[in-house]
Scaffold this motif. Structure first.
Motif, PDB file in Angstrom:
ATOM      1  N   LEU A   1      46.842  43.729 -55.613  1.00 50.83           N
ATOM      2  CA  LEU A   1      48.090  43.038 -55.297  1.00 50.83           C
ATOM      3  C   LEU A   1      48.134  42.567 -53.852  1.00 50.83           C
ATOM      4  O   LEU A   1      48.745  41.536 -53.540  1.00 50.83           O
ATOM      5  CB  LEU A   1      49.281  43.970 -55.561  1.00 50.83           C
ATOM      6  CG  LEU A   1      49.366  44.592 -56.959  1.00 50.83           C
ATOM      7  CD1 LEU A   1      50.509  45.585 -57.016  1.00 50.83           C
ATOM      8  CD2 LEU A   1      49.520  43.509 -58.014  1.00 50.83           C
ATOM      9  N   ASP A   2      47.512  43.327 -52.976  1.00 50.88           N
ATOM     10  CA  ASP A   2      47.545  42.986 -51.544  1.00 50.88           C
ATOM     11  C   ASP A   2      46.318  43.593 -50.869  1.00 50.88           C
ATOM     12  O   ASP A   2      45.854  44.678 -51.272  1.00 50.88           O
ATOM     13  CB  ASP A   2      48.817  43.526 -50.887  1.00 50.88           C
ATOM     14  CG  ASP A   2      48.927  43.122 -49.429  1.00 50.88           C
ATOM     15  OD1 ASP A   2      49.000  41.910 -49.146  1.00 50.88           O
ATOM     16  OD2 ASP A   2      48.919  44.013 -48.546  1.00 50.88           O
ATOM     17  N   THR A   3      45.806  42.907 -49.870  1.00 54.23           N
ATOM     18  CA  THR A   3      44.608  43.353 -49.153  1.00 54.23           C
ATOM     19  C   THR A   3      44.873  43.382 -47.662  1.00 54.23           C
ATOM     20  O   THR A   3      45.398  42.413 -47.100  1.00 54.23           O
ATOM     21  CB  THR A   3      43.418  42.405 -49.428  1.00 54.23           C
ATOM     22  OG1 THR A   3      43.153  42.358 -50.829  1.00 54.23           O
ATOM     23  CG2 THR A   3      42.166  42.878 -48.693  1.00 54.23           C
ATOM     24  N   GLN A   4      44.515  44.497 -47.029  1.00 57.88           N
ATOM     25  CA  GLN A   4      44.549  44.610 -45.580  1.00 57.88           C
ATOM     26  C   GLN A   4      43.195  45.137 -45.122  1.00 57.88           C
ATOM     27  O   GLN A   4      42.639  46.052 -45.737  1.00 57.88           O
ATOM     28  CB  GLN A   4      45.654  45.553 -45.112  1.00 57.88           C
ATOM     29  CG  GLN A   4      47.061  45.022 -45.370  1.00 57.88           C
ATOM     30  CD  GLN A   4      48.117  45.946 -44.799  1.00 57.88           C
ATOM     31  OE1 GLN A   4      48.035  47.158 -44.943  1.00 57.88           O
ATOM     32  NE2 GLN A   4      49.105  45.373 -44.145  1.00 57.88           N
TER      33      GLN A   4
ATOM     34  N   MET B   1      48.610  49.556 -42.897  1.00 56.10           N
ATOM     35  CA  MET B   1      47.572  49.571 -41.874  1.00 56.10           C
ATOM     36  C   MET B   1      47.959  48.597 -40.755  1.00 56.10           C
ATOM     37  O   MET B   1      48.414  47.483 -41.022  1.00 56.10           O
ATOM     38  CB  MET B   1      46.218  49.161 -42.464  1.00 56.10           C
ATOM     39  CG  MET B   1      45.075  49.177 -41.451  1.00 56.10           C
ATOM     40  SD  MET B   1      43.598  48.278 -42.009  1.00 56.10           S
ATOM     41  CE  MET B   1      43.068  49.352 -43.341  1.00 56.10           C
ATOM     42  N   ASN B   2      47.741  49.010 -39.523  1.00 59.49           N
ATOM     43  CA  ASN B   2      47.912  48.119 -38.388  1.00 59.49           C
ATOM     44  C   ASN B   2      46.701  47.190 -38.320  1.00 59.49           C
ATOM     45  O   ASN B   2      45.559  47.645 -38.230  1.00 59.49           O
ATOM     46  CB  ASN B   2      48.024  48.937 -37.098  1.00 59.49           C
ATOM     47  CG  ASN B   2      48.197  48.051 -35.873  1.00 59.49           C
ATOM     48  OD1 ASN B   2      48.781  46.976 -35.964  1.00 59.49           O
ATOM     49  ND2 ASN B   2      47.691  48.494 -34.741  1.00 59.49           N
ATOM     50  N   THR B   3      46.936  45.878 -38.395  1.00 50.78           N
ATOM     51  CA  THR B   3      45.817  44.930 -38.444  1.00 50.78           C
ATOM     52  C   THR B   3      45.974  43.869 -37.356  1.00 50.78           C
ATOM     53  O   THR B   3      46.361  42.728 -37.635  1.00 50.78           O
ATOM     54  CB  THR B   3      45.719  44.259 -39.820  1.00 50.78           C
ATOM     55  OG1 THR B   3      46.974  43.615 -40.119  1.00 50.78           O
ATOM     56  CG2 THR B   3      45.397  45.262 -40.905  1.00 50.78           C
ATOM     57  N   PRO B   4      45.669  44.215 -36.103  1.00 50.89           N
ATOM     58  CA  PRO B   4      45.710  43.190 -35.047  1.00 50.89           C
ATOM     59  C   PRO B   4      44.786  42.030 -35.385  1.00 50.89           C
ATOM     60  O   PRO B   4      43.721  42.214 -35.979  1.00 50.89           O
ATOM     61  CB  PRO B   4      45.203  43.947 -33.809  1.00 50.89           C
ATOM     62  CG  PRO B   4      45.424  45.393 -34.117  1.00 50.89           C
ATOM     63  CD  PRO B   4      45.259  45.530 -35.597  1.00 50.89           C
ATOM     64  N   GLU B   5      45.186  40.840 -35.015  1.00 50.91           N
ATOM     65  CA  GLU B   5      44.426  39.638 -35.348  1.00 50.91           C
ATOM     66  C   GLU B   5      42.976  39.742 -34.902  1.00 50.91           C
ATOM     67  O   GLU B   5      42.057  39.324 -35.617  1.00 50.91           O
ATOM     68  CB  GLU B   5      45.083  38.413 -34.688  1.00 50.91           C
ATOM     69  CG  GLU B   5      44.340  37.105 -34.914  1.00 50.91           C
ATOM     70  CD  GLU B   5      44.313  36.668 -36.363  1.00 50.91           C
ATOM     71  OE1 GLU B   5      43.342  35.990 -36.753  1.00 50.91           O
ATOM     72  OE2 GLU B   5      45.254  37.012 -37.100  1.00 50.91           O
ATOM     73  N   ILE B   6      42.732  40.329 -33.739  1.00 46.27           N
ATOM     74  CA  ILE B   6      41.375  40.370 -33.193  1.00 46.27           C
ATOM     75  C   ILE B   6      40.423  41.183 -34.075  1.00 46.27           C
ATOM     76  O   ILE B   6      39.216  40.947 -34.091  1.00 46.27           O
ATOM     77  CB  ILE B   6      41.388  40.944 -31.746  1.00 46.27           C
ATOM     78  CG1 ILE B   6      40.017  40.725 -31.085  1.00 46.27           C
ATOM     79  CG2 ILE B   6      41.793  42.407 -31.743  1.00 46.27           C
ATOM     80  CD1 ILE B   6      39.993  41.108 -29.619  1.00 46.27           C
ATOM     81  N   PHE B   7      40.964  42.135 -34.850  1.00 50.13           N
ATOM     82  CA  PHE B   7      40.108  43.001 -35.666  1.00 50.13           C
ATOM     83  C   PHE B   7      40.054  42.602 -37.134  1.00 50.13           C
ATOM     84  O   PHE B   7      39.396  43.266 -37.928  1.00 50.13           O
ATOM     85  CB  PHE B   7      40.572  44.457 -35.564  1.00 50.13           C
ATOM     86  CG  PHE B   7      40.486  45.029 -34.171  1.00 50.13           C
ATOM     87  CD1 PHE B   7      39.424  44.728 -33.347  1.00 50.13           C
ATOM     88  CD2 PHE B   7      41.475  45.878 -33.706  1.00 50.13           C
ATOM     89  CE1 PHE B   7      39.337  45.249 -32.064  1.00 50.13           C
ATOM     90  CE2 PHE B   7      41.395  46.408 -32.431  1.00 50.13           C
ATOM     91  CZ  PHE B   7      40.329  46.095 -31.605  1.00 50.13           C
ATOM     92  N   ARG B   8      40.736  41.542 -37.510  1.00 54.63           N
ATOM     93  CA  ARG B   8      40.684  41.116 -38.908  1.00 54.63           C
ATOM     94  C   ARG B   8      39.360  40.417 -39.183  1.00 54.63           C
ATOM     95  O   ARG B   8      38.871  39.645 -38.352  1.00 54.63           O
ATOM     96  CB  ARG B   8      41.844  40.164 -39.216  1.00 54.63           C
ATOM     97  CG  ARG B   8      43.211  40.811 -39.109  1.00 54.63           C
ATOM     98  CD  ARG B   8      44.313  39.804 -39.330  1.00 54.63           C
ATOM     99  NE  ARG B   8      45.613  40.356 -38.972  1.00 54.63           N
ATOM    100  CZ  ARG B   8      46.733  39.647 -38.879  1.00 54.63           C
ATOM    101  NH1 ARG B   8      46.704  38.339 -39.141  1.00 54.63           N
ATOM    102  NH2 ARG B   8      47.867  40.229 -38.536  1.00 54.63           N
ATOM    103  N   PRO B   9      38.752  40.671 -40.344  1.00 57.43           N
ATOM    104  CA  PRO B   9      37.488  39.997 -40.661  1.00 57.43           C
ATOM    105  C   PRO B   9      37.696  38.494 -40.739  1.00 57.43           C
ATOM    106  O   PRO B   9      38.685  38.015 -41.284  1.00 57.43           O
ATOM    107  CB  PRO B   9      37.087  40.594 -42.008  1.00 57.43           C
ATOM    108  CG  PRO B   9      38.346  41.147 -42.576  1.00 57.43           C
ATOM    109  CD  PRO B   9      39.188  41.575 -41.420  1.00 57.43           C
ATOM    110  N   ARG B  10      36.745  37.753 -40.180  1.00 51.15           N
ATOM    111  CA  ARG B  10      36.855  36.289 -40.146  1.00 51.15           C
ATOM    112  C   ARG B  10      36.466  35.658 -41.478  1.00 51.15           C
ATOM    113  O   ARG B  10      36.781  34.502 -41.739  1.00 51.15           O
ATOM    114  CB  ARG B  10      35.971  35.736 -39.029  1.00 51.15           C
ATOM    115  CG  ARG B  10      36.407  36.162 -37.632  1.00 51.15           C
ATOM    116  CD  ARG B  10      37.763  35.586 -37.259  1.00 51.15           C
ATOM    117  NE  ARG B  10      38.143  35.929 -35.908  1.00 51.15           N
ATOM    118  CZ  ARG B  10      38.957  36.947 -35.586  1.00 51.15           C
ATOM    119  NH1 ARG B  10      39.466  37.700 -36.558  1.00 51.15           N
ATOM    120  NH2 ARG B  10      39.263  37.200 -34.341  1.00 51.15           N
ATOM    121  N   HIS B  11      35.769  36.400 -42.310  1.00 46.66           N
ATOM    122  CA  HIS B  11      35.286  35.872 -43.580  1.00 46.66           C
ATOM    123  C   HIS B  11      35.710  36.825 -44.700  1.00 46.66           C
ATOM    124  O   HIS B  11      35.432  38.025 -44.634  1.00 46.66           O
ATOM    125  CB  HIS B  11      33.768  35.716 -43.572  1.00 46.66           C
ATOM    126  CG  HIS B  11      33.276  34.786 -42.498  1.00 46.66           C
ATOM    127  ND1 HIS B  11      33.038  33.456 -42.720  1.00 46.66           N
ATOM    128  CD2 HIS B  11      32.983  35.012 -41.192  1.00 46.66           C
ATOM    129  CE1 HIS B  11      32.618  32.896 -41.601  1.00 46.66           C
ATOM    130  NE2 HIS B  11      32.581  33.816 -40.658  1.00 46.66           N
TER     131      HIS B  11
END
Length: 210
Positions: free
Chosen positions: A162-165, A1-11
């Protein structure tokens, strides 16, 4: 998944909240040219260290089950609130339309637990989770002998994360006027869940009031 910093959940708690409120996930497996995907309701559990596992079950007739026995790695995709944002709602029509959404993708290792006891426990876990909001929750034990009969037709599993996006694209970076018009449009056309998700994101990013 493309996960730009601006759209990553803060919590991190927002990821658990999405999974708890939208438990139906797409479990995707592949081996060579074979790809299988099944929509399955899953329950997230975490230990004291925060390590997560998903509890679920496959039908014995599901062809994906044979693939999982050979290749236990899988991708689990959860979707939360989502909806189209139309430029026709905006006073400034120079903005392009877009789609807002919440999505969590988990890389997992699946361990099948093919026993009547595990099947019954998986059913109990799922039923307890999805019935919890109701004033008179139903319990799997109320099926009586039918519970054991049903358990014969499923195979329980535990999927170790194993990994979360995650990507929560909910209007980050939009100017106040556009956000105001977006909320008005969402409410006008019945997209209340997406409006709530966007307002929750704003509150979380604003932090506690001082």
């Amino acid at each position: 998944m493309n996960t730009p910093e601006i759209f990553r959940p803060r919590h991190a708690s927002e990821i658990d909240r999405l999974i708890a409120h939208h438990p139906l996930a797409l479990v995707i497996s592949s081996e060579g040219t074979q790809i299988e995907a099944s929509p399955l309701p899953l329950v997230l559990q975490r230990d004291t260290r925060g390590e997560g596992v998903l509890i679920g079950h496959f039908s014995r007739h599901n062809p994906q089950l044979a693939l999982i026995r050979r290749q236990p790695r899988a991708l689990v995709a959860f979707s939360g609130a989502q909806g189209y944002i139309s430029t026709s709602w905006f006073r400034d029509r120079r903005y392009a339309p877009t789609w807002n959404y919440e999505a969590v993708h988990l890389q997992v290792h699946i361990t099948l637990e093919d026993s009547p006891e595990a099947a019954a426990a998986a059913l109990d876990t799922l039923v307890a989770h999805v019935e919890a909001p109701y004033p008179r929750p139903w319990h799997a034990s109320e099926m009586g002998a039918r519970k054991a009969q049903l358990a014969q037709h499923i195979v329980a599993f535990r999927a170790r994360i194993l990994d979360t996006q995650a990507q929560f694209k909910l209007g980050q970076g939009d100017p106040p006027e556009v956000m105001e018009d977006t909320y008005a449009g969402l409410e006008r056309y019945g997209q209340h869940a997406l409006a709530l998700a966007m307002r929750r994101r704003e509150r979380l990013e604003a932090g506690p009031a001082t």
